[in-house]
Write an enzyme that holds these catalytic residues in place. Structure first.
Site, PDB file in Angstrom:
ATOM      1  N   HIS A 309       0.855  -1.187   0.000  1.00  0.00           N
ATOM      2  CA  HIS A 309       0.000   0.000   0.000  1.00  0.00           C
ATOM      3  C   HIS A 309       0.884   1.228   0.000  1.00  0.00           C
ATOM      4  CE1 HIS A 309      -3.253   2.725   1.095  1.00  0.00           C
ATOM      5  NE2 HIS A 309      -4.065   1.757   0.724  1.00  0.00           N
ATOM      6  N   ASP A 366      -8.022  -5.215   0.168  1.00  0.00           N
ATOM      7  CA  ASP A 366      -8.499  -6.051  -0.933  1.00  0.00           C
ATOM      8  C   ASP A 366      -8.124  -7.519  -0.783  1.00  0.00           C
ATOM      9  OD1 ASP A 366      -9.766  -4.050  -2.306  1.00  0.00           O
ATOM     10  OD2 ASP A 366      -7.915  -3.384  -3.261  1.00  0.00           O
TER      11      ASP A 366
HETATM   12  N1  CMC Z   1       3.946  -7.710  -4.934  1.00  0.00           N
HETATM   13  C1  CMC Z   1       5.262  -7.727  -5.202  1.00  0.00           C
HETATM   14  N2  CMC Z   1       6.069  -6.651  -5.084  1.00  0.00           N
HETATM   15  C2  CMC Z   1       5.509  -5.508  -4.687  1.00  0.00           C
HETATM   16  C3  CMC Z   1       4.130  -5.401  -4.397  1.00  0.00           C
HETATM   17  C4  CMC Z   1       3.337  -6.562  -4.532  1.00  0.00           C
HETATM   18  N3  CMC Z   1       2.038  -6.542  -4.269  1.00  0.00           N
HETATM   19  N4  CMC Z   1       3.835  -4.144  -4.038  1.00  0.00           N
HETATM   20  C5  CMC Z   1       4.976  -3.454  -4.097  1.00  0.00           C
HETATM   21  N5  CMC Z   1       6.003  -4.286  -4.488  1.00  0.00           N
HETATM   22  C6  CMC Z   1       7.419  -3.941  -4.603  1.00  0.00           C
HETATM   23  C7  CMC Z   1       7.730  -3.151  -5.865  1.00  0.00           C
HETATM   24  O1  CMC Z   1       8.065  -3.996  -6.937  1.00  0.00           O
HETATM   25  C8  CMC Z   1       8.858  -2.279  -5.400  1.00  0.00           C
HETATM   26  O2  CMC Z   1      10.004  -3.092  -5.349  1.00  0.00           O
HETATM   27  P1  CMC Z   1      11.472  -2.432  -5.651  1.00  0.00           P
HETATM   28  O3  CMC Z   1      11.685  -1.433  -4.566  1.00  0.00           O
HETATM   29  O4  CMC Z   1      12.401  -3.588  -5.617  1.00  0.00           O
HETATM   30  O5  CMC Z   1      11.380  -1.802  -7.019  1.00  0.00           O
HETATM   31  C9  CMC Z   1       8.500  -1.951  -3.947  1.00  0.00           C
HETATM   32  O6  CMC Z   1       7.708  -3.074  -3.511  1.00  0.00           O
HETATM   33  C10 CMC Z   1       7.718  -0.660  -3.787  1.00  0.00           C
HETATM   34  O7  CMC Z   1       6.580  -0.739  -4.640  1.00  0.00           O
HETATM   35  P2  CMC Z   1       5.903   0.523  -5.332  1.00  0.00           P
HETATM   36  O8  CMC Z   1       5.122   0.061  -6.509  1.00  0.00           O
HETATM   37  O9  CMC Z   1       6.916   1.597  -5.531  1.00  0.00           O
HETATM   38  O10 CMC Z   1       4.926   0.976  -4.163  1.00  0.00           O
HETATM   39  P3  CMC Z   1       3.782   2.018  -4.314  1.00  0.00           P
HETATM   40  O11 CMC Z   1       3.619   2.624  -2.989  1.00  0.00           O
HETATM   41  O12 CMC Z   1       4.019   2.916  -5.474  1.00  0.00           O
HETATM   42  O13 CMC Z   1       2.544   1.081  -4.723  1.00  0.00           O
HETATM   43  C11 CMC Z   1       0.731  -0.378  -4.593  1.00  0.00           C
HETATM   44  C12 CMC Z   1       1.566   0.647  -3.852  1.00  0.00           C
HETATM   45  C13 CMC Z   1      -0.573  -0.634  -3.819  1.00  0.00           C
HETATM   46  C14 CMC Z   1       0.326   0.165  -5.980  1.00  0.00           C
HETATM   47  C15 CMC Z   1       1.555  -1.668  -4.756  1.00  0.00           C
HETATM   48  O14 CMC Z   1       1.938  -2.156  -3.478  1.00  0.00           O
HETATM   49  C16 CMC Z   1       0.799  -2.750  -5.537  1.00  0.00           C
HETATM   50  O15 CMC Z   1       0.850  -2.759  -6.767  1.00  0.00           O
HETATM   51  N6  CMC Z   1       0.118  -3.689  -4.806  1.00  0.00           N
HETATM   52  C17 CMC Z   1      -0.690  -4.691  -5.461  1.00  0.00           C
HETATM   53  C18 CMC Z   1      -2.001  -4.059  -5.919  1.00  0.00           C
HETATM   54  C19 CMC Z   1      -2.936  -3.821  -4.759  1.00  0.00           C
HETATM   55  O16 CMC Z   1      -3.139  -4.683  -3.898  1.00  0.00           O
HETATM   56  N7  CMC Z   1      -3.577  -2.657  -4.775  1.00  0.00           N
HETATM   57  C20 CMC Z   1      -4.605  -2.307  -3.780  1.00  0.00           C
HETATM   58  C21 CMC Z   1      -4.211  -1.141  -2.951  1.00  0.00           C
HETATM   59  S1  CMC Z   1      -5.271  -1.027  -1.514  1.00  0.00           S
HETATM   60  C22 CMC Z   1      -6.714  -0.395  -2.106  1.00  0.00           C
HETATM   61  C23 CMC Z   1      -6.689   1.054  -2.089  1.00  0.00           C
HETATM   62  O17 CMC Z   1      -6.638   1.649  -0.965  1.00  0.00           O
HETATM   63  O18 CMC Z   1      -6.773   1.623  -3.186  1.00  0.00           O
END
Ligand code: CMC
Length: 432
Positions: A309, A366
């Site tokens: 998140h 989720d």
């Molecule tokens: N599985 C594997 N790796 C992950 C995941 C995941 N679910 N989430 C983040 N990472 C890794 C990502 O690859 C990155 O790794 P590195 O530093 O080596 O490049 C690191 O963790 C940071 O990720 P980010 O994408 O920069 O984090 P963010 O804060 O921009 O994204 C997120 C947050 C929710 C988009 C992401 O965690 C994600 O894609 N999660 C899966 C989708 C999901 O469950 N979304 C629902 C969010 S909750 C509902 C809401 O409130 O909207």
């Protein structure tokens, strides 16, 4: 009223031999922010923050999140207290008006919402225009935008209140109509004697052929799910609602844009992706370990959906509440808990895995909501629509707060241009 933000200290920024003193403001929970409003005027510089991860776009008294501690409060009330004790309409009132309703206020609000659930008859023809396999999210976004065409009066305080009630009231009817259209069944009119969640369940699963008995335990579970989704401060869809509303677009148009933002798989669409992921793992003989391996591999596109998140760097408190309710719902409807078992296995391994631990990736709302929706019989492509129903009061409260903010300005971020510097046009025959 919560305490207002007041300048507390100052921050100094130095660049190119000059320094500038900027005010620091402090929120009621101690969060601090450097106010950079004057930065460009005084230095010519802007700040850059892709994805706005470190940018406060507004002051808000609606929802407080402490992502490191896993805290979520609406108007100061902890989410677990509201989820266990309040009704969705009570929470909707709280979010919009800032205080819990009195018994009279809640009764009047509930009556008003109940009496606005019907859609104009022309709306059924509107649904007919969509292909049968249309995803219900764009159908909902289009329907909410189309409400503007039925309610065209210029915005006043009074009709703004009515618009808020209409949106909360009509959202379940629109959602159920979108579903009924997709399966070719007749629309079910809302029934005023039913509560909010029961009415929705009957419009979804009832038919004119026989009486549909709503299970009160399942209706209460749905009501609680809606509460958990009701607001989440300045996320992608809420910021969209605020941004669109900042041009003075009306509430229906602003909320319709929010629905489109929520549809994306990285935001509201994740609960659908969680179930699809769990089903894929089940089809591949339940290897949670194998899937986690792929989710960690940077050469793969797979992510562990429902994990991670932007704000929570700890267990999402909403996921904790839902996890507790999964067993109750599955036992009530008597369905296999294979998907829940896979989810719990994934969680167990991920929470011990250095990849997830070091990145502070925990289950989000989720991760378990899809398992419950599935048990309730909600089709997978309707999951994000359920999120939309829940988020409606939050979008309304945030939109209203933005409109009533004395510092209100149209949203207009800056950019750092990285394209070509000026060059001259060449006629087509002279291009290399
Ligand atoms: N599985 C594997 N790796 C992950 C995941 C995941 N679910 N989430 C983040 N990472 C890794 C990502 O690859 C990155 O790794 P590195 O530093 O080596 O490049 C690191 O963790 C940071 O990720 P980010 O994408 O920069 O984090 P963010 O804060 O921009 O994204 C997120 C947050 C929710 C988009 C992401 O965690 C994600 O894609 N999660 C899966 C989708 C999901 O469950 N979304 C629902 C969010 S909750 C509902 C809401 O409130 O909207």
């Amino acid at each position: 009223m919560p305490s207002q933000t007041v300048p507390q200290k100052e921050a100094t920024i130095s660049y190119d031999g000059k320094s500038l003193v900027l005010p620091v403001i402090r929120g009621s929970e101690g969060e601090t922010a450097v106010n950079i409003e004057k930065l460009r005027a005084q230095t010519g510089m802007v700040t850059i923050d892709p994805g706005y991860g470190n940018t406060g776009s507004c002051k808000s008294s609606v929802t407080f999140i402490d992502g490191d501690k896993g805290i979520l409060r609406y108007r100061g009330y902890p989410i677990d207290q509201l989820a266990e004790n309040a009704s969705f309409l009570e929470v909707a009132w709280l979010l919009i008006h800032g205080e819990l309703p009195t018994a009279d206020q809640l009764r009047d609000f509930t009556t008003s919402v109940t009496r606005h659930t019907l859609l104009h008859e022309n709306f059924s023809r509107f649904f007919e225009a969509f292909p049968k396999d249309a995803h219900p999210m764009p159908v909902c976004a289009a329907s909410i935008a189309a409400l503007t065409t039925f309610y065209q009066a210029p915005e006043t305080d009074e009709n703004r209140d009515e618009s808020m009630v209409r949106l909360i009231a009509k959202m379940p009817t629109i959602a159920a109509y979108a579903y009924k259209h997709s399966i070719g069944q007749p629309f079910m009119y809302p029934q005023n004697k039913l509560d909010y969640a029961s009415n929705f369940l009957r419009m979804m699963f009832g038919t004119p052929c026989e009486e549909y008995e709503v299970d009160p335990v399942l209706a209460r579970t749905l009501d609680m799910l809606l509460i958990l989704h009701a607001d989440h401060e300045q996320n992608c869809s809420t910021s969209t609602v605020r941004m669109v509303g900042s041009s003075r677009a009306n509430l229906y148009a602003s909320v319709s844009a929010g629905i489109s933002a929520l549809w994306g798989p990285l935001h509201g669409g994740a609960n659908q992706e969680v179930i699809e992921m769990l089903e894929r793992i089940e089809a591949e003989e339940g290897s949670a370990e194998k899937f986690l391996f792929r989710a960690k591999d940077k050469n793969e596109t797979a992510r562990l959906m429902g994990f991670g998140h932007r704000v929570y760097k700890n267990y999402d408190p909403r996921a904790a509440i839902l996890k507790k309710h999964c067993d109750v719902v599955l036992a009530r409807v008597g369905v296999s808990n294979k998907l829940l078992e896979i989810a719990m296995k994934l969680e167990e391994i991920a929470l011990k895995d250095d990849y997830f631990v070091s990145r502070k990736l925990y289950p989000n709302v989720d991760f378990y909501s899809g398992v419950i929706y599935k048990a309730l019989g909600i089709p997978v492509n309707m999951f994000t629509v359920m999120f939309t129903m829940g988020r409606m009061p939050g979008w309304i409260a945030q939109w209203l707060e933005m409109r009533q903010d004395p510092d209100f300005r149209i949203s207009r971020p800056r950019q750092i241009y990285t394209g070509h510097v000026q060059r001259d046009y060449k006629p087509i025959g002279e291009r290399g």
